[in-house]
Design a protein around this motif. Structure first.
Motif, PDB file in Angstrom:
ATOM      1  N   VAL A   1       1.022  -0.856  -0.074  1.00  0.00           N
ATOM      2  CA  VAL A   1       0.506   0.033  -0.216  1.00  0.00           C
ATOM      3  C   VAL A   1       0.932   1.163  -0.552  1.00  0.00           C
ATOM      4  N   PHE A   2       1.811   1.205   0.693  1.00  0.00           N
ATOM      5  CA  PHE A   2       2.299   2.409   1.288  1.00  0.00           C
ATOM      6  C   PHE A   2       3.857   2.705   0.452  1.00  0.00           C
TER       7      PHE A   2
ATOM      8  N   ILE B   1       1.815   4.232  -3.418  1.00  0.00           N
ATOM      9  CA  ILE B   1       1.684   5.545  -3.714  1.00  0.00           C
ATOM     10  C   ILE B   1       3.083   5.164  -3.064  1.00  0.00           C
TER      11      ILE B   1
ATOM     12  N   TYR C   1      -4.634  -0.302   7.332  1.00  0.00           N
ATOM     13  CA  TYR C   1      -4.058   0.825   7.338  1.00  0.00           C
ATOM     14  C   TYR C   1      -5.145   2.514   7.283  1.00  0.00           C
ATOM     15  N   CYS C   2      -5.869   2.043   7.308  1.00  0.00           N
ATOM     16  CA  CYS C   2      -7.105   3.260   7.098  1.00  0.00           C
ATOM     17  C   CYS C   2      -6.740   4.417   7.711  1.00  0.00           C
ATOM     18  N   PHE C   3      -6.945   6.014   7.264  1.00  0.00           N
ATOM     19  CA  PHE C   3      -6.284   7.198   8.187  1.00  0.00           C
ATOM     20  C   PHE C   3      -7.092   8.076   7.838  1.00  0.00           C
ATOM     21  N   GLU C   4      -7.215   8.718   8.699  1.00  0.00           N
ATOM     22  CA  GLU C   4      -7.203  10.584   8.396  1.00  0.00           C
ATOM     23  C   GLU C   4      -6.560  11.713   8.564  1.00  0.00           C
TER      24      GLU C   4
ATOM     25  N   PHE D   1     -16.082   7.174   9.911  1.00  0.00           N
ATOM     26  CA  PHE D   1     -15.810   6.832   8.549  1.00  0.00           C
ATOM     27  C   PHE D   1     -15.917   7.367   7.526  1.00  0.00           C
TER      28      PHE D   1
ATOM     29  N   HIS E   1     -12.776  -6.165   3.141  1.00  0.00           N
ATOM     30  CA  HIS E   1     -12.121  -5.401   2.564  1.00  0.00           C
ATOM     31  C   HIS E   1     -10.950  -6.565   2.696  1.00  0.00           C
TER      32      HIS E   1
ATOM     33  N   LYS F   1      -7.509  -5.790  -5.759  1.00  0.00           N
ATOM     34  CA  LYS F   1      -5.830  -5.342  -6.366  1.00  0.00           C
ATOM     35  C   LYS F   1      -4.851  -5.497  -6.912  1.00  0.00           C
TER      36      LYS F   1
ATOM     37  N   MET G   1      -5.934   9.174  -2.456  1.00  0.00           N
ATOM     38  CA  MET G   1      -4.760   8.222  -3.631  1.00  0.00           C
ATOM     39  C   MET G   1      -5.018   6.821  -3.334  1.00  0.00           C
ATOM     40  N   GLY G   2      -6.624   6.797  -3.224  1.00  0.00           N
ATOM     41  CA  GLY G   2      -6.581   5.493  -3.143  1.00  0.00           C
ATOM     42  C   GLY G   2      -5.781   4.804  -1.750  1.00  0.00           C
ATOM     43  N   VAL G   3      -6.195   5.249  -1.129  1.00  0.00           N
ATOM     44  CA  VAL G   3      -4.756   4.368   0.954  1.00  0.00           C
ATOM     45  C   VAL G   3      -5.813   5.131   2.156  1.00  0.00           C
ATOM     46  N   CYS G   4      -5.997   5.876   1.998  1.00  0.00           N
ATOM     47  CA  CYS G   4      -7.154   6.315   3.689  1.00  0.00           C
ATOM     48  C   CYS G   4      -8.420   5.402   3.392  1.00  0.00           C
ATOM     49  N   CYS G   5      -8.791   4.727   2.996  1.00  0.00           N
ATOM     50  CA  CYS G   5      -9.519   3.912   2.205  1.00  0.00           C
ATOM     51  C   CYS G   5     -11.447   4.354   3.103  1.00  0.00           C
TER      52      CYS G   5
END
Lengths: 326, 266
Positions: free
Chosen positions: A102-103, A107, A231-234, A261, A284, A292, B235-239
């Motif tokens: 992912v990281f 990206i 790995y969700c974040f805000e 969320f 998920h 993916k 960018m398709g990461v934070c979900c």
């Protein structure tokens, strides 16, 4: 892959050598087992997997993305950290693999990459499932380590998994002995870890049993915080009280299990019911990520079950889900 | 390598009020984009918000913004000549090239008309590539109608139906009927065979409009929805914006309806 032999009495010597070159992070027993910076090699606890996952070291719970002064933006220096992680189980190594995807692949995340690129991953193989909630054997895990330590009663066998691992084996060569032994695929399987039955869960999207997962849910978010892969974040801005034009943009973990969320302007919430949110998490983990990245996100560590205050066991729920008519 | 989280400074070229709580800001960002794409707009100290581009120009972008939260209220305070921080554009817009030769049906509700305006501008700039254009635009009241000036121009060229939930006492130069946009859509003869429909608005209005279009013979593949979701990274990461495994920010915000189906709970 190349295998070396490490005599049991030399393990501490190996760790001490590591400590000369790296900051060593290992599972330590305190209130619960956590991965913490190691001082004394005798403190390493390998009897059970860590309660908290390793992700905090790479994908931090709180990260300053940048500072701002008016519209001027200052990105902090991101020095890489030379660290050796010892005692990572197969599940946690694969969790790192999935977050790397992912990281560092989806990206280029400079914060994650800085924390991750100079880390050395030394695994510790589970001879049996360390917790009744484990199910890593039901998932598609791969070898993903620099070195992997197998406890073979009299000795440790150490498998080299990368050029970083090779470098360590060379540097600390005096501690290892040569061996003709190999680690077979069969030996990498962990007995008692395949309790999640193979099932095409896309057939169960509208199943009424998802409700079983939410009748007991308190919406606390422990499952996602303890998950080594979530790995969700805000992001949010914090300003200085002395000058509100100056401040920081921060990134924090967040949880798909909370209503916040998806809350958008006008107070609209998508996946308003807990049932939808629970189902979303499982989909998920087992389906969406796989669409993916060709591999499920979940690594079967069981932390989301063990750490749930009401012990919601999604594996149990899925295993008992039957095709409904109509 | 560039830090993908860091926005860049651009000049505010103008900012004009549309309604009591919406305004349109023109930003000197010269960038290739397709209608339906969006940018992440930052106001340091307040945060970041995804705003769709409502224009079709390579010299500048226009953003129609409704003041509903901290970031959008702060943006309302920016004046001509000041600096705004942006990153993007992001997302997949309307597949305009694939729609060549088609009649275009546009269904918009409230500030959902904003991304559709980018599409309308595109159609104007490539008029010969498209057939008839019909618009169904719904607002809460005459006071909430955005792009009033543009509407007057569109009226001369296209088939336009404007509805308002309640007329109230306000006088408006726009000829709007009382009712929902779905009523207007239901009563109009639109041919499904050579059309593509573009919908953007509140979830309930999108759901209703999709139902009506399907009853008129539209197939899922002829319907494009522009979705709104909370998002942070774009960018398709934070979900946060995920809909059944698809990222609104990456795979959308414009989806062909058969790609997502369950808009509300997916």
């Amino acid at each position: 892959m190349e295998v070396l032999l490490l005599k049991k009495e030399r393990l501490n010597g190996f760790i001490e050598k590591l400590q000369q070159d790296f900051e060593v992070i290992a599972p330590l027993k305190g209130d619960v087992i956590r991965f913490l910076p190691l001082k004394n090699p005798d403190d390493i606890f390998l009897g059970k997997n860590a309660y908290f996952p390793i992700k905090e070291y790479f994908f931090k719970k709180n990260e300053v993305l940048f500072q701002f002064n008016g519209t001027k933006i200052i990105v902090p220096e991101l020095p890489s950290k030379k660290r050796a992680f010892f005692g990572l189980r197969r599940c946690d190594l694969n969790a790192i693999k999935h977050q790397d995807m992912v990281f560092m692949n989806d990206i280029h995340d400079p914060y994650y990459t800085a924390a991750r690129k100079d880390s050395y991953l030394i695994g510790y193989h589970c001879n049996t499932a360390p917790s009744p909630y484990c199910f890593c054997g039901s998932l598609e895990l791969a070898d993903y380590f620099d070195l992997m330590v197998y406890d073979k009663k009299d000795d440790f066998l150490v498998e080299i998994g990368s050029s970083k691992g090779k470098g360590m084996a060379k540097k600390y060569a005096s501690l290892f002995s040569k061996t003709s032994k190999k680690i077979s695929e069969e030996e990498k399987k962990i007995p008692g870890s395949d309790r999640l039955e193979k099932k095409d869960i896309s057939l169960f999207y509208n199943n009424s049993d998802w409700k079983k997962g939410t009748d007991l849910c308190l919406s606390c978010g422990a499952c996602t915080a303890l998950c080594p892969t979530c790995y969700c974040f805000e992001t949010h801005d914090e300003v200085k009280t002395s000058n509100i034009n100056e401040g920081e943009r921060k990134r924090n973990w967040s949880s798909c299990q909370l209503q916040e969320f998806t809350r958008v302007a006008g107070e609209h919430v998508y996946r308003k019911d807990r049932e939808e949110r629970f189902k979303h998490r499982i989909f998920h983990q087992l389906e969406y990520f796989k669409e993916k990245h060709k591999v499920p996100l979940c690594v079967g560590c069981g932390r989301c079950i063990e750490g749930c205050p009401t012990r919601i066991d999604f594996v149990d729920i899925l295993n008992n889900m039957k095709v409904e008519n109509g | 390598m560039d830090n993908p989280y860091v926005p860049r400074p651009y000049k505010v070229l103008s900012s004009a009020r549309e309604t009591a709580d919406t305004f349109t800001m023109t930003v000197g960002m010269a960038v290739l984009h397709s209608p339906g794409q969006f940018v992440q707009v930052s106001v340091p100290g307040y945060g970041e918000a995804p705003i769709s581009i409502c224009s079709d120009s390579r010299k500048e972008i226009k953003l129609n913004i409704r003041q509903v939260g901290a970031v959008t209220n702060a943006l309302a305070g920016l004046k001509k000549g000041e600096t705004v921080l942006l990153r993007g554009p992001y997302g997949k817009g309307y597949p305009m090239k694939k729609l060549n030769g088609k009649d275009i049906v546009i269904v918009g509700g409230g500030c959902g008309v904003a991304p559709l305006k980018g599409l309308i501008d595109y159609v104007e700039n490539h008029r010969k590539d498209f057939g008839q254009v019909s618009m169904f635009l719904g607002y809460r009241s005459p006071d909430d109608i955005i792009f009033k000036k543009e509407l007057a121009g569109w009226k001369k060229k296209y088939s336009i139906n404007v509805t308002v939930d309640k007329k109230g006492n306000t006088k408006s130069c726009i000829d709007a009927r009382e009712g929902f946009v779905t009523d207007a859509l239901g009563e109009t003869d639109i041919r499904a065979d050579k059309s593509a429909a573009m919908i953007c608005g509140p979830p309930i209005m999108m759901k209703g409009s999709i139902g009506i279009l399907k009853s008129k013979g539209f197939r899922d593949k002829q319907i494009f929805v522009s979705t709104e979701r909370l998002m942070y990274c774009a960018m398709g990461v934070c979900c946060h914006c995920m809909i059944r495994g698809k990222f609104t920010c990456l795979d959308g915000p414009v989806f062909r309806y058969d790609e997502i189906m369950d808009i509300e709970n997916g």
